[in-house]
Design a protein around this motif. Sequence first.
Motif, mmCIF file in Angstrom:
data_model
loop_
_atom_site.group_PDB
_atom_site.id
_atom_site.type_symbol
_atom_site.label_atom_id
_atom_site.label_comp_id
_atom_site.label_asym_id
_atom_site.label_seq_id
_atom_site.Cartn_x
_atom_site.Cartn_y
_atom_site.Cartn_z
ATOM 1 N N ALA A 1 -31.918 13.088 39.776
ATOM 2 C CA ALA A 1 -33.191 12.977 39.074
ATOM 3 C C ALA A 1 -32.992 11.927 37.763
ATOM 4 N N MET A 2 -31.587 11.802 37.520
ATOM 5 C CA MET A 2 -30.865 11.095 36.176
ATOM 6 C C MET A 2 -30.323 10.010 36.908
ATOM 7 N N PHE B 1 -20.921 20.567 45.677
ATOM 8 C CA PHE B 1 -21.588 21.835 45.653
ATOM 9 C C PHE B 1 -22.986 21.593 46.179
ATOM 10 N N ASP B 2 -24.046 21.750 45.200
ATOM 11 C CA ASP B 2 -25.466 21.583 45.593
ATOM 12 C C ASP B 2 -25.949 21.014 44.204
ATOM 13 N N GLU B 3 -27.074 20.607 44.257
ATOM 14 C CA GLU B 3 -28.080 20.129 43.069
ATOM 15 C C GLU B 3 -28.285 21.255 42.409
ATOM 16 N N ALA B 4 -28.695 22.430 42.859
ATOM 17 C CA ALA B 4 -28.969 23.659 42.002
ATOM 18 C C ALA B 4 -27.696 24.257 41.175
ATOM 19 N N THR B 5 -26.730 24.389 42.289
ATOM 20 C CA THR B 5 -25.437 24.933 41.417
ATOM 21 C C THR B 5 -24.578 23.972 40.395
ATOM 22 N N ASP C 1 -32.246 6.231 27.344
ATOM 23 C CA ASP C 1 -31.815 5.437 28.415
ATOM 24 C C ASP C 1 -32.760 5.467 29.594
ATOM 25 N N LEU C 2 -32.976 6.705 30.068
ATOM 26 C CA LEU C 2 -34.031 6.839 31.103
ATOM 27 C C LEU C 2 -35.292 6.103 31.106
ATOM 28 N N ASN C 3 -35.817 6.138 29.983
ATOM 29 C CA ASN C 3 -36.960 5.556 29.574
ATOM 30 C C ASN C 3 -37.086 4.211 29.490
ATOM 31 N N LEU D 1 -28.857 -0.618 38.622
ATOM 32 C CA LEU D 1 -30.165 0.097 37.832
ATOM 33 C C LEU D 1 -30.871 -0.613 36.715
ATOM 34 N N ASN D 2 -30.433 -1.897 36.708
ATOM 35 C CA ASN D 2 -30.993 -2.743 35.830
ATOM 36 C C ASN D 2 -31.209 -2.268 34.321
#
Length: 292
Positions: free
Chosen positions: A86-87, A103-107, A156-158, A241-242
């Motif tokens: 998501a990031m 591991f996994d995303e939740a962990t 940054d994400l915005n 990611l431009n």
Amino acid sequence: MRDQLAQAQQRVEAQLLKALAGLNLADDRLADAMKYGLLNGGKRLRPFLAYATAQALNGTWQQADAAACALEMVHSYSLVHDDLPAMDDDDLRRGKPTCHIAFDEATAILAGDGLLTAAFEVLADSPLSDGQRLQLIRLLSKAAGGAGMVAGQAIDLNHVGQSMTLAQLENMHRHKTGALIRVAVEMGAYSVQETVEADVLAALRQYAESIGLAFQVQDDILDIESDTATLGKTQGADLALNKPTYPALLGLDGAKQKAQELVAEAQQALQVLPGDTSVLAVLADYIIQRDH
């Protein structure tokens, strides 16, 4: 400088192992993921800044151990979360699979949460005065949160895929990268002294602001000039990611000149400090000489 960095790395990693053992974590998989995100390499620049600042104010590395551990826990949590799908959606960190891949995303989310909160437990339990502990907790919480690092990541994400002015780019990095670098020198100072003189604190902040931006400029340059094996993360990720970068705004040569100017500003700030600032001075040069 590499020898001094290596000594700081060894010291803080020993302290981090001790801190992890003292957390009495109740879930083995969570504990493994937290350890993976925290102890899978890294330059340990922020702990080193805390140690070097303590030394410059005639203190000891031992006095800055809690600050060093807390800084690295917050920094590592931020990397675990930044790498999430998501990031920044990265598969490689410090030359190894990112935490959510291993591991996994939740962990990975929970491991980041665990590292963040553990940082404040370490500070609260440190063998410093009540006033020092409170100041360190206040400083780190502000630098790590919505007024600091978290805000920088949001900015940054915005702006992915959008244009940015140089002023906007610098504002983003003053928060995203610079906030933890600035607070590292502040925490190093307050680990030694319960009260820090205003002119000393101002000079340390100017030094940290300058090297924090220089660090990011060099990161942007390395994203173009280095390779994945050397960087320990995917080369060209920002370009793919431009994302707005210093070379994109200033050109590669302009970005290199900017980094040099920022280091000169940092060196100038150190001249007003009363103690031995030789390590901080060398570190400023190292910021733009590193290859990863």
